[in-house]
Design a protein around this motif. Structure first.
Motif, PDB file in Angstrom:
ATOM      1  N   GLY A   1      21.505   7.867  14.997  1.00 54.49           N
ATOM      2  CA  GLY A   1      21.995   8.727  15.595  1.00 54.49           C
ATOM      3  C   GLY A   1      22.353   9.191  16.854  1.00 54.49           C
TER       4      GLY A   1
ATOM      5  N   ASP B   1      17.787  14.722   7.103  1.00 53.79           N
ATOM      6  CA  ASP B   1      19.296  15.759   7.236  1.00 53.79           C
ATOM      7  C   ASP B   1      19.241  16.463   6.968  1.00 53.79           C
ATOM      8  OD1 ASP B   1      21.024  13.598   5.759  1.00 53.79           O
ATOM      9  OD2 ASP B   1      20.002  13.533   3.966  1.00 53.79           O
ATOM     10  N   GLU B   2      18.017  17.287   6.906  1.00 56.87           N
ATOM     11  CA  GLU B   2      18.582  19.286   7.645  1.00 56.87           C
ATOM     12  C   GLU B   2      18.057  18.807   8.995  1.00 56.87           C
ATOM     13  OE1 GLU B   2      14.949  20.854   5.282  1.00 56.87           O
ATOM     14  OE2 GLU B   2      15.645  20.411   3.540  1.00 56.87           O
TER      15      GLU B   2
ATOM     16  N   GLU C   1      19.466  17.094  11.336  1.00 56.08           N
ATOM     17  CA  GLU C   1      20.859  16.564  11.787  1.00 56.08           C
ATOM     18  C   GLU C   1      22.594  17.423  11.604  1.00 56.08           C
ATOM     19  OE1 GLU C   1      21.844  15.157  14.399  1.00 56.08           O
ATOM     20  OE2 GLU C   1      19.713  14.224  15.163  1.00 56.08           O
ATOM     21  N   ASN C   2      23.229  17.475  12.058  1.00 55.91           N
ATOM     22  CA  ASN C   2      24.599  18.014  11.485  1.00 55.91           C
ATOM     23  C   ASN C   2      25.465  18.331  12.459  1.00 55.91           C
ATOM     24  OD1 ASN C   2      26.411  19.360  10.024  1.00 55.91           O
ATOM     25  ND2 ASN C   2      26.001  21.465  11.665  1.00 55.91           N
ATOM     26  N   ASN C   3      26.140  16.139  12.274  1.00 56.04           N
ATOM     27  CA  ASN C   3      27.060  15.791  13.759  1.00 56.04           C
ATOM     28  C   ASN C   3      27.363  13.935  13.371  1.00 56.04           C
ATOM     29  OD1 ASN C   3      25.470  13.283  15.404  1.00 56.04           O
ATOM     30  ND2 ASN C   3      24.089  15.041  15.525  1.00 56.04           N
ATOM     31  N   ASP C   4      28.835  14.554  13.554  1.00 53.72           N
ATOM     32  CA  ASP C   4      29.418  12.727  12.974  1.00 53.72           C
ATOM     33  C   ASP C   4      28.481  11.681  12.744  1.00 53.72           C
ATOM     34  OD1 ASP C   4      31.326  14.735  11.552  1.00 53.72           O
ATOM     35  OD2 ASP C   4      32.776  14.497  13.574  1.00 53.72           O
TER      36      ASP C   4
ATOM     37  N   PHE D   1      25.397  10.540  12.933  1.00 53.75           N
ATOM     38  CA  PHE D   1      24.254  11.045  12.310  1.00 53.75           C
ATOM     39  C   PHE D   1      24.689  10.143  10.923  1.00 53.75           C
ATOM     40  CE2 PHE D   1      20.933  11.888   9.571  1.00 53.75           C
ATOM     41  CZ  PHE D   1      19.692  11.992  10.096  1.00 53.75           C
ATOM     42  N   TYR D   2      23.239   8.925  10.733  1.00 54.48           N
ATOM     43  CA  TYR D   2      23.759   8.040   9.778  1.00 54.48           C
ATOM     44  C   TYR D   2      22.898   8.386   8.936  1.00 54.48           C
ATOM     45  CZ  TYR D   2      24.368   4.358   5.504  1.00 54.48           C
ATOM     46  OH  TYR D   2      24.844   4.692   5.053  1.00 54.48           O
TER      47      TYR D   2
END
Length: 374
Positions: free
Chosen positions: A56, A227-228, A230-233, A235-236
């Protein structure tokens, strides 16, 4: 005080309560022993077969460090394969429209399952990226390929040595010569020299880590938390597992067994503490009947509460000692009979169970004579 305790323990009701609580204690401690046993088996398989990949724009190194179960944190590179190099093959694929069945895109296999494929090195399925690690023993343009030991090929992997391979980072292709082959790894990965690693890393605008943990449930918590957050493409986060065929129990089976036992324990613990509370409350009610007599003998409210407290603590100490003797003996028998590795005496588990009961005792002893006037 000793006469009061003797009278308390001579009562048939007290002996019955001790018997019931001992049975309940043995049952719950034994259940917890099996939960800890299967958790131990699960974590043993987990730590040997699973890694956590986190990629990320934010650096989560400090977040990883908060978990005691994290045993290793390694920075890695995530790059794309350069398919123009045919040293590795490609698996065929077909993409169809779900509603019409029309083929949107397809590609035939170029490997015929004879040589290793690029897909075997794709550790990050999002955007088909491969994992690259650092090896201080390699020179600038050298690369080592590490293969999953459970995959077999029709060619000798050593025949790939000295062949060329390419990786792409930020649309720039880097060519390497295969210097070494490792064919007994858990995960298929690539290693490059420190100089090239540092050079490519400087051109990256993301943080990538390979994290090893020794606790399955901690790993699940960490993944959920990331997961909670991060909210971007870009991020993995993913737990990658490669199970060993030699393991007696698969990780999925161990997860199912452990989860089932944990869920059962929640129900049983509620019943356990409910019954214990009722028993202790009944004891307090029974003992309240003699407090009137003690009042005439000069005992005040505080002394009466103290008497009840001492009686309940003495009762639970006897219960605890007997329960420990029984469960320890039972675990020794089960270990010898079925070749298990149950803990003979798990002080932490016992403490966690009994602390709630002693809280009940203190609360109930305080309520003695609460409705009486001073």
């Amino acid at each position: 005080m000793m006469l009061l305790l003797k009278g308390f323990f001579r009562k048939k009701s007290t002996k019955l309560y001790i018997f019931i609580i001992v049975i309940l204690n043995v049952a719950i401690i034994s259940l917890m022993s099996f939960i800890n046993y299967y958790k131990g088996l699960l974590n043993e398989v987990f730590v040997n077969n699973t890694v956590l990949y986190v990629i990320g724009q934010n650096d989560y190194y400090k977040e990883f460090s908060k978990y005691d179960s994290v045993i290793n944190i390694e920075k890695i590179l995530v790059v794309k394969p350069d398919y123009t190099y045919d040293t590795l093959g490609r698996q065929g694929y077909v993409i169809q429209d779900g509603s019409t069945g029309i083929i949107i895109d397809s590609s035939p296999s170029t490997s015929n399952l004879i040589i290793p494929t690029w897909e075997e090195f794709i550790g990050i399925h999002k955007n088909n990226r491969i994992i690259v690690r650092k090896d201080d023993n390699l020179k600038e343009n050298e690369i080592t390929l590490s293969f999953n030991r459970q995959v077999t090929y029709d060619i000798l992997l050593s025949s790939l040595i000295n062949k060329k391979i390419g990786i792409i980072n930020n649309n720039i292709s880097y060519e390497f010569v295969i210097e070494n082959i490792i064919d007994n790894s858990k995960f298929s990965e690539m290693f490059i020299s420190s100089d090239m690693y540092d050079k490519i890393e400087k051109e990256n605008n993301i943080y990538a880590y390979k994290v090893t943990l020794d606790d399955y449930y901690d790993a699940q918590l960490l993944v959920g938390k990331l997961d909670e957050a991060e909210n971007n493409d870009d991020f993995y986060v993913s737990l990658n597992t490669v199970e060993d065929a030699n393991d007696q129990l698969s990780m999925s089976n161990l997860i199912e067994i452990t989860d089932t036992l944990i869920n059962i324990s929640y129900v049983i613990l509620v019943l356990f503490y409910s019954i214990i509370f009722i028993i202790l409350r009944n004891i307090v009610k029974d003992e309240n009947n003699k407090l009137t007599m003690l009042k005439f003998l000069g005992y005040n409210k505080i002394q009466n509460k103290l008497i009840i407290l001492i009686e309940l603590i003495a009762l639970m100490l006897i219960v605890l000692i007997v329960s420990i003797i029984i469960t320890s003996s039972l675990n020794i028998f089960l270990n010898n009979k079925f070749n298990l590795l149950l803990k003979i005496f798990d002080i932490l588990t016992i403490f966690k169970i009994e602390i709630i009961i002693f809280i009940f005792i203190f609360v109930l002893s305080i309520t003695v004579n609460k409705n009486e006037k001073a």
